[in-house]
Motif scaffolding. Structure first.
Motif, PDB file in Angstrom:
ATOM      1  N   ARG A  50      29.940  56.438   5.488  1.00 20.97           N
ATOM      2  CA  ARG A  50      28.916  55.721   6.184  1.00 20.97           C
ATOM      3  C   ARG A  50      27.734  55.893   5.039  1.00 20.97           C
ATOM      4  O   ARG A  50      27.332  56.977   4.486  1.00 20.97           O
ATOM      5  CB  ARG A  50      28.237  56.523   7.317  1.00 20.97           C
ATOM      6  CG  ARG A  50      29.477  56.228   8.535  1.00 20.97           C
ATOM      7  CD  ARG A  50      28.797  56.441   9.882  1.00 20.97           C
ATOM      8  NE  ARG A  50      27.448  57.280   9.843  1.00 20.97           N
ATOM      9  CZ  ARG A  50      27.332  58.531  10.447  1.00 20.97           C
ATOM     10  NH1 ARG A  50      28.415  59.247  10.682  1.00 20.97           N
ATOM     11  NH2 ARG A  50      26.351  59.315  10.027  1.00 20.97           N
ATOM     12  N   VAL A  51      27.128  54.774   5.028  1.00 18.94           N
ATOM     13  CA  VAL A  51      25.655  54.631   4.083  1.00 18.94           C
ATOM     14  C   VAL A  51      24.776  54.860   5.373  1.00 18.94           C
ATOM     15  O   VAL A  51      24.523  54.155   6.248  1.00 18.94           O
ATOM     16  CB  VAL A  51      25.710  53.286   3.196  1.00 18.94           C
ATOM     17  CG1 VAL A  51      24.308  53.165   2.464  1.00 18.94           C
ATOM     18  CG2 VAL A  51      26.876  53.166   2.363  1.00 18.94           C
ATOM     19  N   LEU A  52      23.727  55.534   4.925  1.00 17.87           N
ATOM     20  CA  LEU A  52      22.599  55.877   5.858  1.00 17.87           C
ATOM     21  C   LEU A  52      21.384  55.383   5.086  1.00 17.87           C
ATOM     22  O   LEU A  52      21.173  55.467   3.990  1.00 17.87           O
ATOM     23  CB  LEU A  52      22.536  57.655   5.897  1.00 17.87           C
ATOM     24  CG  LEU A  52      23.774  58.320   6.475  1.00 17.87           C
ATOM     25  CD1 LEU A  52      23.137  59.774   6.321  1.00 17.87           C
ATOM     26  CD2 LEU A  52      23.895  57.875   7.893  1.00 17.87           C
ATOM     27  N   GLN A  53      20.605  54.652   6.152  1.00 16.18           N
ATOM     28  CA  GLN A  53      19.045  54.342   5.473  1.00 16.18           C
ATOM     29  C   GLN A  53      18.336  55.723   5.317  1.00 16.18           C
ATOM     30  O   GLN A  53      18.468  56.528   6.091  1.00 16.18           O
ATOM     31  CB  GLN A  53      18.600  53.429   6.537  1.00 16.18           C
ATOM     32  CG  GLN A  53      18.240  53.869   7.858  1.00 16.18           C
ATOM     33  CD  GLN A  53      17.583  52.823   8.674  1.00 16.18           C
ATOM     34  OE1 GLN A  53      18.133  51.741   8.665  1.00 16.18           O
ATOM     35  NE2 GLN A  53      16.562  53.243   9.484  1.00 16.18           N
ATOM     36  N   ASP A  54      17.300  55.503   4.593  1.00 14.86           N
ATOM     37  CA  ASP A  54      16.383  56.908   4.388  1.00 14.86           C
ATOM     38  C   ASP A  54      15.858  57.199   5.857  1.00 14.86           C
ATOM     39  O   ASP A  54      15.542  56.390   6.591  1.00 14.86           O
ATOM     40  CB  ASP A  54      15.508  56.650   3.443  1.00 14.86           C
ATOM     41  CG  ASP A  54      16.060  56.576   2.166  1.00 14.86           C
ATOM     42  OD1 ASP A  54      17.201  56.875   2.049  1.00 14.86           O
ATOM     43  OD2 ASP A  54      15.160  56.336   1.040  1.00 14.86           O
ATOM     44  N   GLY A  55      15.903  58.507   6.206  1.00  9.85           N
ATOM     45  CA  GLY A  55      15.601  58.969   7.528  1.00  9.85           C
ATOM     46  C   GLY A  55      16.322  58.922   8.581  1.00  9.85           C
ATOM     47  O   GLY A  55      15.930  59.194   9.613  1.00  9.85           O
ATOM     48  N   ALA A  56      17.669  58.514   8.421  1.00  8.22           N
ATOM     49  CA  ALA A  56      18.401  58.656   9.266  1.00  8.22           C
ATOM     50  C   ALA A  56      18.908  59.980   9.908  1.00  8.22           C
ATOM     51  O   ALA A  56      19.250  60.088  10.977  1.00  8.22           O
ATOM     52  CB  ALA A  56      19.729  57.785   8.915  1.00  8.22           C
ATOM     53  N   GLU A  57      18.904  60.794   8.783  1.00 10.07           N
ATOM     54  CA  GLU A  57      19.102  62.410   8.897  1.00 10.07           C
ATOM     55  C   GLU A  57      18.009  62.984   8.433  1.00 10.07           C
ATOM     56  O   GLU A  57      17.511  62.764   7.390  1.00 10.07           O
ATOM     57  CB  GLU A  57      20.378  62.572   8.256  1.00 10.07           C
ATOM     58  CG  GLU A  57      21.507  61.920   9.127  1.00 10.07           C
ATOM     59  CD  GLU A  57      23.073  62.546   8.717  1.00 10.07           C
ATOM     60  OE1 GLU A  57      23.071  63.492   8.149  1.00 10.07           O
ATOM     61  OE2 GLU A  57      23.944  62.142   9.212  1.00 10.07           O
ATOM     62  N   GLU A  58      17.900  64.293   8.641  1.00  7.31           N
ATOM     63  CA  GLU A  58      16.981  65.288   8.489  1.00  7.31           C
ATOM     64  C   GLU A  58      17.131  65.595   6.597  1.00  7.31           C
ATOM     65  O   GLU A  58      18.388  65.607   6.224  1.00  7.31           O
ATOM     66  CB  GLU A  58      16.828  66.455   9.167  1.00  7.31           C
ATOM     67  CG  GLU A  58      16.582  66.478  10.403  1.00  7.31           C
ATOM     68  CD  GLU A  58      14.979  66.023  10.779  1.00  7.31           C
ATOM     69  OE1 GLU A  58      13.814  66.412   9.636  1.00  7.31           O
ATOM     70  OE2 GLU A  58      14.303  65.105  11.217  1.00  7.31           O
ATOM     71  N   THR A  59      16.044  65.606   5.823  1.00  7.96           N
ATOM     72  CA  THR A  59      16.254  65.976   4.533  1.00  7.96           C
ATOM     73  C   THR A  59      16.447  67.633   4.519  1.00  7.96           C
ATOM     74  O   THR A  59      16.130  68.270   5.687  1.00  7.96           O
ATOM     75  CB  THR A  59      14.971  65.490   3.806  1.00  7.96           C
ATOM     76  OG1 THR A  59      13.832  66.234   4.366  1.00  7.96           O
ATOM     77  CG2 THR A  59      14.707  64.079   3.794  1.00  7.96           C
TER      78      THR A  59
END
Length: 191
Positions: A95-104
């Motif tokens: 899966r490609v995630l947009q920035d901010g979709a998961e914690e850094t």
């Protein structure tokens, strides 16, 4: 970019342009490559894919994400690439995630002794079944934001020693995607 890398990327570009239903759209995107307007071509490709509403397989979405990163367009196009309709693959695979979709994460958690240890890892492409993550490594700017361009790419996950690809290395983003896909055994390497 070497001539060889450029030619290899042209093959991917052609495949991505082939996702468009209308021949005129495909030709317009191809023309952008031929005249060296990759940034405009990527925006056109993503807009036309969204407009036609046809689903995009995650392997193609991952290639589109890397292409956008390669040409400095991820920040502008990432949310739209992640929003493309899904098709053809089981839920939970690559899966490609947009920035901010998961914690850094602080890169030091994954790369304690590496020069990128002071960076921040932004999850970018993930494989849920095996837990592999391809993250972009960004430095934190003085004003608190992350750097516009990634310093490198890190592939890591359970039972996998982290693999780092520094941005200045030729084809770094493509090599990171290949490392993400290759050998995980759960099927994210299939097309």
């Amino acid at each position: 970019m070497s001539a060889r890398e450029y030619a290899a990327e042209a093959v991917v570009w052609n495949r991505l342009a082939g996702l468009l239903a209308a021949g005129g759209d495909r030709e317009e995107v191809q023309a952008c490559w031929e005249i060296g307007e990759q940034e405009a071509g990527l925006e056109l490709l993503v807009d036309r894919l969204l407009g036609q509403g046809t689903g995009v397989e995650e392997s193609a979405r991952a290639e589109l994400a890397v292409m956008a990163e390669q040409w400095g367009e991820w920040e502008w196009l990432g949310m739209r690439i992640a929003a493309l309709p899904h098709v053809g693959e089981e839920t939970g695979r690559l899966r490609v995630l947009q920035d901010g979709a998961e914690e850094t994460w602080p890169a030091g958690f994954v790369l304690p002794e590496h020069p990128l240890a002071a960076s921040v890892l932004v999850p970018w492409i993930v494989c849920a079944p095996c837990g592999r993550v391809l993250a972009r490594a960004h430095r934190r700017e003085e004003w608190g934001s992350l750097s516009f361009l990634a310093e490198g790419y890190v592939v890591f996950g359970p039972g996998l020693a982290p693999v780092v690809f520094l941005r200045e290395e030729p084809g770094a983003a493509w090599e990171a995607l290949a490392a993400m896909r290759n050998g995980c055994g759960c099927g994210c390497d299939r097309g």
